[in-house]
Design an enzyme around this catalytic site. Sequence first.
Site, PDB file in Angstrom:
ATOM      1  N   LYS A   1      25.164  -4.480   0.361  1.00 59.08           N
ATOM      2  CA  LYS A   1      26.630  -4.604   0.481  1.00 59.08           C
ATOM      3  C   LYS A   1      27.126  -4.002   1.789  1.00 59.08           C
ATOM      4  O   LYS A   1      28.322  -3.909   2.018  1.00 59.08           O
ATOM      5  CB  LYS A   1      27.309  -3.877  -0.682  1.00 59.08           C
ATOM      6  CG  LYS A   1      26.989  -4.446  -2.049  1.00 59.08           C
ATOM      7  CD  LYS A   1      27.725  -3.655  -3.125  1.00 59.08           C
ATOM      8  CE  LYS A   1      26.789  -3.286  -4.258  1.00 59.08           C
ATOM      9  NZ  LYS A   1      27.319  -2.201  -5.082  1.00 59.08           N
TER      10      LYS A   1
ATOM     11  N   HIS B   1       4.534   5.482  11.649  1.00 60.24           N
ATOM     12  CA  HIS B   1       4.116   5.434  10.247  1.00 60.24           C
ATOM     13  C   HIS B   1       3.150   6.619  10.072  1.00 60.24           C
ATOM     14  O   HIS B   1       1.941   6.443   9.943  1.00 60.24           O
ATOM     15  CB  HIS B   1       3.425   4.101   9.972  1.00 60.24           C
ATOM     16  CG  HIS B   1       3.255   3.754   8.523  1.00 60.24           C
ATOM     17  ND1 HIS B   1       3.433   4.670   7.496  1.00 60.24           N
ATOM     18  CD2 HIS B   1       2.915   2.576   7.922  1.00 60.24           C
ATOM     19  CE1 HIS B   1       3.206   4.052   6.342  1.00 60.24           C
ATOM     20  NE2 HIS B   1       2.895   2.796   6.568  1.00 60.24           N
TER      21      HIS B   1
ATOM     22  N   ARG C   1       0.802  -1.223   0.000  1.00 60.15           N
ATOM     23  CA  ARG C   1       0.000   0.000   0.000  1.00 60.15           C
ATOM     24  C   ARG C   1       0.838   1.278   0.000  1.00 60.15           C
ATOM     25  O   ARG C   1       0.595   2.191  -0.805  1.00 60.15           O
ATOM     26  CB  ARG C   1      -0.928   0.024   1.227  1.00 60.15           C
ATOM     27  CG  ARG C   1      -2.170  -0.804   1.047  1.00 60.15           C
ATOM     28  CD  ARG C   1      -2.559  -1.413   2.355  1.00 60.15           C
ATOM     29  NE  ARG C   1      -1.578  -2.427   2.699  1.00 60.15           N
ATOM     30  CZ  ARG C   1      -1.673  -3.706   2.301  1.00 60.15           C
ATOM     31  NH1 ARG C   1      -2.708  -4.102   1.643  1.00 60.15           N
ATOM     32  NH2 ARG C   1      -0.720  -4.585   2.584  1.00 60.15           N
ATOM     33  N   THR C   2       1.800   1.380   0.892  1.00 57.72           N
ATOM     34  CA  THR C   2       2.505   2.646   1.049  1.00 57.72           C
ATOM     35  C   THR C   2       3.311   2.966  -0.205  1.00 57.72           C
ATOM     36  O   THR C   2       3.238   4.073  -0.750  1.00 57.72           O
ATOM     37  CB  THR C   2       3.425   2.591   2.281  1.00 57.72           C
ATOM     38  OG1 THR C   2       2.693   2.056   3.376  1.00 57.72           O
ATOM     39  CG2 THR C   2       3.935   3.974   2.639  1.00 57.72           C
TER      40      THR C   2
ATOM     41  N   ARG D   1      11.140   3.736   3.756  1.00 56.19           N
ATOM     42  CA  ARG D   1      10.698   2.713   4.726  1.00 56.19           C
ATOM     43  C   ARG D   1      11.910   1.939   5.187  1.00 56.19           C
ATOM     44  O   ARG D   1      12.717   1.490   4.360  1.00 56.19           O
ATOM     45  CB  ARG D   1       9.685   1.747   4.126  1.00 56.19           C
ATOM     46  CG  ARG D   1       9.484   0.534   5.064  1.00 56.19           C
ATOM     47  CD  ARG D   1       8.285  -0.284   4.781  1.00 56.19           C
ATOM     48  NE  ARG D   1       7.070   0.474   5.005  1.00 56.19           N
ATOM     49  CZ  ARG D   1       5.849  -0.049   4.897  1.00 56.19           C
ATOM     50  NH1 ARG D   1       5.715  -1.309   4.560  1.00 56.19           N
ATOM     51  NH2 ARG D   1       4.793   0.694   5.114  1.00 56.19           N
TER      52      ARG D   1
HETATM   53  N1   CP Z   1      -0.305  -0.130   5.830  1.00 50.39           N
HETATM   54  C1   CP Z   1       0.890  -0.397   5.281  1.00 50.39           C
HETATM   55  O1   CP Z   1       1.886   0.232   5.627  1.00 50.39           O
HETATM   56  O2   CP Z   1       0.894  -1.369   4.339  1.00 50.39           O
HETATM   57  P1   CP Z   1       2.144  -1.783   3.453  1.00 50.39           P
HETATM   58  O3   CP Z   1       3.154  -2.424   4.383  1.00 50.39           O
HETATM   59  O4   CP Z   1       1.632  -2.723   2.426  1.00 50.39           O
HETATM   60  O5   CP Z   1       2.728  -0.529   2.872  1.00 50.39           O
END
Ligand code: CP
Length: 322
Positions: free
Chosen positions: A91, A141, A61-62, A113
């Site tokens: 590496k 998040h 999603r993100t 991320r």
């Molecule tokens: N909600 C969420 O962060 O989903 P993903 O890990 O698929 O990005």
Amino acid sequence: MVTRFDGWPHIVKAQQFSREWMEDALFVKADEMQRRVENREISAPLAGMEMISLFYQESTRTRASFEIAMAKLGGSVPFSTANASQFSAAKGENLADTILTLCEYSPSVIVLRSGKEGDAETAARVSSVPVINAGDGPGQHPTQALLDVYTIQKHLDRIDGLSIAMVGDLLNGRTVHSLAYLLGRFDGIEIFFVSPDHLRVKPEIREYLARHNVSFYEKKDIRDVARHVDVVYQTRTQHNLGTEKWDRFDESNGFTVINRDVLRFMRNEAIILHPLPCLDEIVREEVDSDPRAVYIKSRNGKPSQVKAGLYVRMALLMLLLF
Ligand code: CP
């Protein structure tokens, strides 16, 4: 350095956002983005802008919503990674050198991320372009929480005065952390944290909520609170962040599954959210068709939580880059 987010040059943590900014800037812009998508507008306000999508860990999603958001706004994503095996982190290169390197190519924004709490702040400290925290280990998040409050606003028409049950892995569930911080900006909020004792929400979040006059309670059985709440916010076991699987039906752990029994307790006008991915914590065949389940299906012209993610991330990119 960009300085548009209440004194922060980057999107790192939920505490940086004021209620006024959410309501007057973000929600308004997200509504505009919904109209833009539905009307298939083809103007390209972010033409020439470049987003780097640096994902050390897997995402659906993100990553997809940020990249699609950029495309829908006419920008580009010239470098995108699905996990740490796809770039020189494999590496052994550290985060700071990775960010410094990417900044030398003059992107407009970096979406990051990572698996370690604090990585977004580390990246922001060395970056010469805005960094957006797309999840940093068991930390936060923030963009997920922004889309969560937007979804609540769209479906319930208010956030003040709501009662919310956050269920599941509250220790490592970063979306819960960011959402709790955002809810602290609103008035009359009541939170029920429903989890086994070993997965309770962190002390710093409890202290923050107490300081912001948010009433909160710690429970072990969603059936005890379902009838009281306007929102059930379910979360998965964060096994990728170290949480061991636990038995959600075991007496000592409490009861943290959403099934038809829980639906029977819930108010008719309540909603069920889940940041997804969903494993076994919602009995999908019993819950998905319920009109209160809005995590993945849009209802009555109101966006699902997933769809709201696209509008909110388009809005964030516009507010940051346009
Ligand atoms: N909600 C969420 O962060 O989903 P993903 O890990 O698929 O990005």
